[in-house]
Design a protein around this motif. Structure first.
Motif, short mmCIF file in Angstrom:
data_model
loop_
_atom_site.label_atom_id
_atom_site.label_comp_id
_atom_site.label_asym_id
_atom_site.label_seq_id
_atom_site.Cartn_x
_atom_site.Cartn_y
_atom_site.Cartn_z
N ASP A 310 -2.79 7.95 0.84
CA ASP A 310 -3.33 6.91 -0.04
C ASP A 310 -4.00 5.84 0.82
OD1 ASP A 310 -2.25 8.28 -2.16
OD2 ASP A 310 -0.58 6.88 -2.47
N HIS A 311 -4.90 5.08 0.18
CA HIS A 311 -5.61 4.00 0.87
C HIS A 311 -5.59 2.74 -0.01
CE1 HIS A 311 -7.11 7.66 2.78
NE2 HIS A 311 -7.30 6.91 3.84
N PHE A 312 -5.49 1.59 0.63
CA PHE A 312 -5.53 0.34 -0.12
C PHE A 312 -6.13 -0.76 0.74
CE2 PHE A 312 -1.28 0.70 1.73
CZ PHE A 312 -1.02 -0.55 2.27
N VAL A 313 -6.59 -1.82 0.08
CA VAL A 313 -7.20 -2.95 0.77
C VAL A 313 -6.49 -4.23 0.37
CG1 VAL A 313 -8.99 -3.21 -1.02
CG2 VAL A 313 -9.36 -4.20 1.26
N ILE A 314 -6.22 -5.07 1.37
CA ILE A 314 -5.67 -6.41 1.15
C ILE A 314 -6.74 -7.41 1.57
CG2 ILE A 314 -3.84 -8.03 1.74
CD1 ILE A 314 -2.07 -5.66 2.45
N PRO A 315 -7.37 -8.11 0.61
CA PRO A 315 -8.47 -9.03 0.96
C PRO A 315 -7.99 -10.25 1.74
CG PRO A 315 -8.55 -8.40 -1.37
CD PRO A 315 -7.21 -7.97 -0.84
N SER A 316 -8.95 -10.97 2.27
CA SER A 316 -8.69 -12.18 3.03
C SER A 316 -7.84 -13.17 2.25
CB SER A 316 -10.02 -12.84 3.41
OG SER A 316 -9.82 -14.14 3.94
N TRP A 317 -6.85 -13.74 2.93
CA TRP A 317 -6.00 -14.83 2.43
C TRP A 317 -5.27 -14.48 1.14
CZ3 TRP A 317 -4.41 -17.49 6.08
CH2 TRP A 317 -3.78 -18.73 5.90
N HIS A 318 -4.96 -13.19 0.98
CA HIS A 318 -4.07 -12.74 -0.08
C HIS A 318 -2.69 -12.54 0.55
CE1 HIS A 318 -7.68 -12.20 -2.34
NE2 HIS A 318 -7.10 -11.56 -3.34
N THR A 319 -1.67 -13.04 -0.09
CA THR A 319 -0.31 -12.91 0.43
C THR A 319 0.22 -11.51 0.16
OG1 THR A 319 0.11 -15.27 0.09
CG2 THR A 319 2.02 -13.85 0.34
N ALA A 320 0.73 -10.86 1.20
CA ALA A 320 1.21 -9.48 1.07
C ALA A 320 2.63 -9.36 1.60
CB ALA A 320 0.29 -8.53 1.83
#
Length: 351
Positions: A310-320
């Motif tokens: 699977d693939h996913f993206v966490i954008p800039s300045w999003h808390t993960a």
């Protein structure tokens, strides 16, 4: 009905009169141009491989690798449709090559990475040297180097392409050239680059063969996995990242490419991580295992459950925040070197 305030009328007349001279008032847009904190238009997104793979196989029936030049399905950020971008600065796609095919040789200014997702036995050639692809391998195509891909495998091979296309496009600095040959002439034995530069050693007299890019263009997964396993067993596990390592350019200690950083991390079984955020948006490929990530931004919250490929993206300045009951391994890449070069990189590790 009240008449417009005199100052408001003066302003509107000013805007109207100066518009033909290509002038606009900064004070109307200042807060948008200089926001109090990053506010990316990108959104988190997850691509489940079981849903994507059938479309890749259909693409294999619809067009050959030679016709397509590169048979790739672009992973487009849902908020950036039509821009061929997964974040505002990065491109990602899944490329398919079938047995006996060759994706013809060309070169371009854009730096590229390949992370092998499915299948073994295909190869990529860079500057006269081939490397055979195995799942989990990280392979670099340095800027302005001729490269082609081919397959001697018995089945399909799929890899993640990551490029700095949006960065080069923003800077209006893109060049590309097709090779006169379909495939490069192999001039060096496979593994030559790794032998020269991959054992904490380097030739006594040499120049960096790819400029600012790492002289190693293939980083085998077996080495990365072995390092992660030893650190998980023998060293403290980070509360935010688990066990996370960054790939390096052995000549500089910096990132393998001047515009993209790459990482491999292991989340141990039972990992319940603390939240973090960073200005560099990151793209993740799940190598093995299962887990979940909670991504928050303002009042928005999304939870992705992920598994192998699977693939996913966490954008800039999003808390993960990561969790993994069974344990997993994640590859990721981001535009961190650009942030660091400009002195604007920022991250927070929250409690």
């Amino acid at each position: 009905m009240n008449a417009p305030h005199p100052a408001a009328a003066l302003r509107q007349q000013l805007y109207s009169d100066m518009s033909p001279f290509n002038l606009t008032p900064l004070w109307e847009v200042l807060h948008a141009l200089v926001p109090p904190q990053p506010s990316s238009p990108c959104v988190p997104a997850l691509w489940k491989y079981e849903q994507v793979r059938p479309f890749l196989m259909r693409a294999g029936d619809a067009i050959t690798a030679e016709e397509a030049v590169r048979r790739v399905l672009v992973l487009e950020n849902p908020a950036l449709r039509g821009q061929s971008s997964i974040t505002q600065s990065l491109y990602a796609g899944l490329q398919l090559i079938l047995p006996g095919e060759v994706a013809p040789s060309h070169r371009h200014v854009q730096s590229a990475l390949r992370f092998i997702v499915e299948g073994s036995g295909a190869y990529t050639a860079v500057d006269g040297e081939r490397t055979t692809m195995q799942p989990g391998d990280f392979i670099i195509t340095p800027s302005w180097t001729f490269h082609d891909h081919g397959s001697e495998a018995g089945g399909p091979v799929v890899w993640l392409d990551g490029l700095d296309i949006p960065i080069v496009r923003f800077l209006d600095a893109g060049f590309a050239e097709n090779d006169t040959r379909k495939s490069q002439t192999v001039a060096r034995a496979e593994g030559t680059s790794l032998a020269r530069f991959g054992s904490n050693m380097a030739p006594v007299r040499h120049e960096a063969p790819f400029g600012a890019t790492s002289p190693i263009f293939s980083y085998p997964y077996e080495r990365s996995r072995d390092a992660l396993q030893k650190l998980e067993r023998d060293a403290p596990v980070d509360a935010w990242d688990g066990v996370k390592l960054r790939y390096i350019n052995p000549l500089t200690g910096g990132s393998p490419m001047p515009t993209m950083a790459t990482f491999m991390q292991r989340l141990p079984a039972g990992f319940d991580g603390k939240p973090w955020r960073q200005t560099d948006g990151a793209v993740f490929s799940v190598v093995e295992g299962q887990g979940e990530v909670l991504i928050e931004h303002g009042a928005q919250s999304q939870r992705f459950e992920f598994g192998p490929r699977d693939h996913f993206v966490i954008p800039s300045w999003h808390t993960a925040r990561f969790k993994s009951a069974a344990g997993c391994v994640l590859f990721s890449f981001s535009d961190r070197p650009v942030h660091q070069a400009l002195g604007i990189h920022h991250e927070e590790r929250l409690s």
